[in-house]
Write an enzyme that holds these catalytic residues in place. Structure first.
Site, short mmCIF file in Angstrom:
data_model
loop_
_atom_site.label_atom_id
_atom_site.label_comp_id
_atom_site.label_asym_id
_atom_site.label_seq_id
_atom_site.Cartn_x
_atom_site.Cartn_y
_atom_site.Cartn_z
N GLU A 1 -49.21 -11.22 19.79
CA GLU A 1 -49.70 -9.89 20.16
C GLU A 1 -49.64 -8.93 18.97
O GLU A 1 -50.57 -8.16 18.72
CB GLU A 1 -48.87 -9.34 21.32
CG GLU A 1 -49.09 -10.01 22.65
CD GLU A 1 -48.24 -9.40 23.75
OE1 GLU A 1 -47.62 -8.36 23.50
OE2 GLU A 1 -48.20 -9.95 24.86
N HIS B 1 -53.20 -8.32 26.96
CA HIS B 1 -52.62 -9.03 28.11
C HIS B 1 -52.01 -10.33 27.61
O HIS B 1 -52.61 -11.04 26.79
CB HIS B 1 -53.71 -9.34 29.15
CG HIS B 1 -53.17 -10.00 30.38
ND1 HIS B 1 -52.43 -9.31 31.33
CD2 HIS B 1 -53.25 -11.29 30.82
CE1 HIS B 1 -52.08 -10.14 32.29
NE2 HIS B 1 -52.56 -11.35 32.00
N MET C 1 -47.37 1.37 31.80
CA MET C 1 -47.16 0.75 33.11
C MET C 1 -47.73 1.57 34.27
O MET C 1 -47.14 1.64 35.35
CB MET C 1 -45.66 0.51 33.34
CG MET C 1 -44.99 -0.26 32.21
SD MET C 1 -45.78 -1.85 31.86
CE MET C 1 -45.35 -2.74 33.35
N GLU D 1 0.82 -1.21 0.00
CA GLU D 1 0.00 0.00 0.00
C GLU D 1 0.85 1.26 0.00
O GLU D 1 1.99 1.26 0.48
CB GLU D 1 -0.90 0.03 1.24
CG GLU D 1 -2.15 -0.77 1.14
CD GLU D 1 -3.07 -0.52 2.32
OE1 GLU D 1 -2.80 0.42 3.09
OE2 GLU D 1 -4.05 -1.26 2.48
N ASN E 1 -56.67 -2.75 25.67
CA ASN E 1 -55.41 -3.20 26.24
C ASN E 1 -55.16 -4.63 25.77
O ASN E 1 -56.08 -5.34 25.37
CB ASN E 1 -55.46 -3.17 27.78
CG ASN E 1 -54.11 -3.51 28.41
OD1 ASN E 1 -53.07 -3.14 27.87
ND2 ASN E 1 -54.13 -4.22 29.51
N SER F 1 -44.49 -1.89 23.54
CA SER F 1 -44.30 -3.27 23.11
C SER F 1 -45.02 -3.61 21.81
O SER F 1 -44.51 -4.38 21.01
CB SER F 1 -44.74 -4.22 24.22
OG SER F 1 -46.05 -3.91 24.66
#
Length: 1010
Positions: free
Chosen positions: A980, A915, A896, A190, A913, A819
């Site tokens: 979910e 679960h 939360m 190089e 919601n 989430s």
């Protein structure tokens, strides 16, 4: 979740990785294989007796030990294909595949790759024969003094020679004497680059590049950068030689280009990419790539990482790094110094006892062990580089002082170390340097480069009377050469307004220049003036050459359409005046007409004259503050398809349709003597612009059913619930300009206009206007707004505007990553969705969910629950935001907080919601633990309306998930999350579409299928 992770390796780098991962709240235990004395027995960290070369056994070990993911530290396992082997066995592994790791394992591959993708690097050639290599060294037209073994050589396979003779000797040692074994079968020769050497690393998931602060390693064994090359004797971070602007440049032209290139080659690169860079006078150039954290750079970079390393790695493995970009500590510096065995990098003794660890810890220092082992309960030396001592302080000087205290505290026989690590940076910071204009934020060179780029564009707009040549103090125009005999001059100035905001948000800058020119030349056209020349003003906080060139190119192109010369302009770079990526525009047009061609002819305008409307191309450049507000409250985003009936383009592209320029097409008509007045329908709409060209006692009566109104106006009116007056005072409503002509000249002027390829209609007449009466009356505007952009034929409308059903306005409440937030965002952005998210509210600041919302263009609010005295007060603050955004439905996505009774009752039947169990089983926060403890074989998730009792509202949807033998909370949780992400958006669509609702009796109701 309490995860177990495995770090592969035994050096200081691996000790640092384990130390940082152990700080995560998600991590229960960090195993290190094979590890060292430092990773043998701490609170969360321990060694694992498992071979890292037997990939099958390692994969089985990971499964047996429930390892969440594996982090590979050193280069050799990466080159051996550990990532591919573990991944194919179902074990997540952080690092590049063997194919991608060729960037490090083969210098030749890396150099060829850089040449293919235009990544700046030194000139080079590769050889398999030593004679050819030496011949090239002697004859090369550049200083070919860097000799590299192409393969892996533990960071020592590079020799920087001082002469051609020394370089040839290095070739002999590598290729014939096998100094680095098989790694030296091919050598790369190089060019010797000059400058400051730095290490620039990044996290990448194969698409997104997240740079780390730049560091500087010290390879030579002895102080003053003397002695033989080593694996590294110390480092510091951040390197002050790399400014924020320079780091951004390195990210763009090196790191991102490399990741994009690997993607194009079908070998996506995931993990940590390390670029060793020389800061030359010609800019940054790559010396080499490494495919993992450097050692000892890791020991100074990770201590400055503010984010959770576990979360960053998970996001990288998931391909979602853009949703969880790492955050770094500000105003902190880290220095680490290596303590090596006497004789290193050659032969050295082992088994020397090491003392002083507690004393170093008492000084607030971190000791990361490398070549160490446990013997009879004592820590002893077991390698060349034994350990590193790291200090994290407010500045380099104090960090170096404290590291020196550690060097005097930690002891073993024959210890070798340097005390000048970081001195180059300190000298760099302390050298007396006068401030430069560029350092203050103004890059004159970039401005000059812009002028150079746009000169030919402006030159192309030259016309009779003006030969454009940018660069002088002023521009000249010769009216006589342009053919004028008894001229009057007309001038106009304007901007583009907040239409710029949409252009900047859509990153589409090629049409905005036409808006600027059109707004100015159409104004002077109202005086009957031919546009002669144009001046532009471009202002920004930081000049982006590509953006500025694109904008000015659009200005030049528009000047060509208007028939005027782009005679000059001003580019103003004003640091701190504009946010990053934003700019503003202003324009100035000068035109002329012969004295007898001046408009309007007020004395000739009489009651009964015809009003001819000239079609606009759309919104033009007015009313965009209102447009942006309507879009923000609508279900659409700029990247979404435009409303029905508006074509196949995106909403952003539709709104950015450039303003029509009328000068070339209408000047012949205006100078024909048949036109009494011309009005440009600009800011103020139809109501305020037409009276500007009429005698005081006259007005106009218009019929909106006589012209075509583009569908976008109908959509804006309906979506914004705008009144007729608001529409006609703000927008052109499809009429970009108006001509006033005598009744008997109407047909002739219409033909003249239409021959110029302009769409035009007779839209009204001039009427007497008593004092105090509105001077513009528009009939049937509301009815016309319902016409789907069609032309009237014989007074009858073809087709009607397709009104989209109103979408439910959704607010999402989060406390962290949200989430299920991304799944909800993705589903509501699909065409046909019955819902759209209007706001995301978090009770915590700076969480990942807020970033997800911001990237999707969704407004966010942070309401910190800790600042409120009671739950009711906190819920009231949330409710005020919900009302502000006219919310219909509330979704809880990892929120939360327990909501108060009054809040739940108010939003009864409107709040959803999810679960993680099949309710009514396993209520509460530890549903997975309950499911595993009960020994059930089926669990799942449930979307339900929120009731005052926890997890007790009417069920909307459920999805079953099998519990597998050997499941842990972590593995079960991951599978339930997939479910979910599927049913929460589906349940939202059911409620938003009215298919499912909560009855007055508190029971679920639904539309019955026929």
């Amino acid at each position: 979740m309490a995860a177990r992770v495995l770090v592969v390796g035994s050096g200081g780098r691996e000790h640092t990785l384990a130390w940082k991962l152990a700080q995560s709240k998600h991590v229960k235990q960090v195993l290190v294989a094979p590890g060292n004395a430092g990773t043998a027995c701490s609170e969360k960290i321990s060694n694992a007796a498992i071979s890292i070369s037997d990939h099958s056994a390692l994969a089985q070990f990971c499964k047996d030990e429930k390892i969440e993911f594996v982090v590979v530290g050193p280069e050799a396992p990466l080159a051996a294909g550990i990532v591919g082997s573990l991944t194919s066995a179902g074990v997540r592994c952080f690092g590049p595949t063997a194919e991608a790791a060729q960037l490090e394992s083969s210098k030749r591959f890396a150099k060829e790759f850089m040449d293919r993708y235009g990544i700046p690097t030194a000139q080079w050639r590769a050889f398999t024969q030593p004679e050819e290599a030496c011949s090239f060294i002697v004859s090369a037209d550049f200083p070919a003094l860097v000799v590299k073994a192409s393969g892996l050589a533990a960071g020592k396979g590079v020799i920087v020679a001082k002469s051609k003779e020394e370089a040839c000797k290095a070739v002999q040692e590598i290729m014939q004497d096998k100094a680095f074994g098989a790694a030296g079968e091919t050598v790369v020769i190089e060019e010797l680059l000059e400058g400051e050497e730095v290490s620039c690393l990044c996290f990448t998931d194969g698409r997104t590049v997240a740079p780390m602060p730049a560091a500087q390693d010290h390879k030579r064994l002895l102080e003053g950068d003397r002695g033989p090359n080593t694996g590294g004797m110390g480092a510091y971070c951040p390197a002050p030689q790399v400014s924020k602007d320079l780091l951004l440049k390195i990210k763009t032209i090196i790191l991102q280009r490399t990741v994009d290139g690997m993607q194009q080659e079908g070998t996506p690169y995931t993990g940590v990419l390390y670029a060793g860079i020389m800061l030359t006078k010609d800019g940054p150039k790559v010396l080499e790539f490494n495919c993992r954290f450097g050692d000892p750079e890791c020991q100074v970079i990770l201590p400055l990482l503010k984010s959770d390393l576990y979360e960053v790695i998970q996001s990288t493995l998931d391909g979602l790094l853009c949703t969880s970009l790492p955050v770094w500590l500000e105003n902190r510096t880290a220095i680490t110094v290596v303590m090596a065995s006497q004789g290193y990098p050659g032969d050295y003794a082992k088994g020397m006892e090491i003392t002083g660890f507690p004393e170093a810890q008492a000084l607030g220092l971190e000791v990361f062990q490398a070549g160490t082992a446990l013997k009879d309960g004592k820590v002893v030396t077991n390698g060349g580089r034994v350990l590193t001592i790291t200090a994290i302080r407010e500045n380099l000087i104090s960090a170096l002082e404290d590291v020196k205290k550690g060097l005097a505290t930690v002891k073993f026989e024959g210890a070798v170390y340097r005390t000048d690590i970081g001195c180059r940076a300190i000298a760099f910071l302390q050298q007396p340097r006068g401030l430069t204009y560029k350092e203050s934020g103004v890059d004159i060179a970039a401005g000059n480069m812009l002028v150079k780029k746009i000169k030919p564009l402006a030159k192309a707009t030259s016309r009779p009377g003006c030969d454009v040549d940018l660069g002088g103090f002023a521009g000249l125009f010769d009216l006589k050469a342009a053919g004028f005999k008894d001229p009057l001059l007309a001038c106009g100035t304007d901007g583009v307004g907040t239409k710029l905001k949409i252009a900047q948000q859509c990153n589409k800058h090629d049409t905005i220049g036409q808006d600027l020119v059109a707004m100015c030349v159409n104004d002077i056209l109202a005086q009957g003036a031919e546009p002669l020349f144009f001046l532009d003003y471009f202002s920004c906080g930081r000049l982006d050459l590509n953006t500025a060139e694109t904008v000015v190119a659009g200005v030049a192109k528009a000047c060509g359409k208007a028939g005027c010369a782009l005679l000059g302009g001003e580019t103003a770079e004003m640091p701190d005046m504009y946010p990053p990526g934003e700019y503003d525009l202003a324009g100035f047009a000068v035109g002329a007409m012969e004295r007898d061609q001046k408009l309007p002819h007020l004395e000739r305008i009489t009651e009964g004259d015809a009003v001819i409307g000239i079609a606009s191309s759309g919104l033009h450049s007015n009313g965009f503050s209102l447009v942006r507000k309507i879009v923000a409250k609508s279900s659409l985003q700029y990247s979404f398809p435009a409303p029905d009936g508006c074509g196949d383009q995106t909403l952003g592209d539709l709104l950015l349709t450039p303003t029509r320029i009328y000068s070339r097409s209408l000047l012949p008509v205006l100078h024909s003597g048949r036109v009494k007045a011309f009005a440009h329908i600009t800011g103020g709409g139809l109501l305020e612009n037409i009276p500007r060209v009429l005698p005081q006692k006259l007005g106009v009566d218009l019929d909106a059913q006589t012209w075509r109104i583009p569908t976008i106006f109908s959509w804006l009116q309906q979506e914004g619930h705008l009144s007729e007056e608001e529409m006609s005072r703000t927008f052109n409503c499809g009429v970009g300009a108006v001509l006033v002509v005598a009744q008997d000249m109407t047909e002739q002027v219409l033909r003249d206009v239409q021959q110029q390829q302009e769409e035009a209609w007779v839209i009204g007449r001039v009427v007497a206007c008593p004092e105090g009466s509105p001077r513009v009356r528009i009939r049937h505007l509301t009815e016309a707004m319902q016409i789907n952009g069609s032309v009237l034929e014989n007074g009858t409308a073809r087709g009607h505007f397709s009104v989209q059903p109103r979408k439910a306005r959704v607010a999402v409440l989060i406390s962290g990553t949200g989430s299920n937030l991304q799944a909800l965002i993705d589903s509501t952005q699909k065409r046909g969705s019955a819902a759209h998210i209007v706001v995301v509210i978090s009770n915590k600041a700076a969480v990942a969910g807020l970033d997800k919302a911001a990237r999707a263009g969704i407004p966010t609010r942070v309401i910190n629950h800790k600042t409120y005295k009671s739950r009711v007060d906190f819920d009231t603050a949330i409710d005020q935001v919900l009302e502000e955004f006219s919310t219909d439905i509330v979704c809880l996505a990892g929120f939360m907080r327990i909501l108060s009774g009054p809040f739940v009752r108010k939003w009864n039947g409107k709040m959803l919601n999810i679960h993680p169990s099949l309710l009514p089983s396993f209520k509460g926060s530890n549903a997975h633990e309950q499911a595993l403890g009960a020994g059930v074989t089926i669990t799942g998730c449930t979307v339900h309306f929120v009731a005052e009792d926890v997890d007790a509202g009417p069920i909307i949807l459920q999805e079953a998930v099998p519990v597998k033998r050997g499941d842990t909370v972590a593995t079960l949780s991951e599978r339930v999350k997939v479910a979910e992400h599927k049913i929460f958006p589906a349940a939202l669509q059911l409620v938003a579409s009215g298919t499912v609702w909560l009855g007055e009796d508190g029971k679920l109701c639904c539309v019955q299928e026929e």
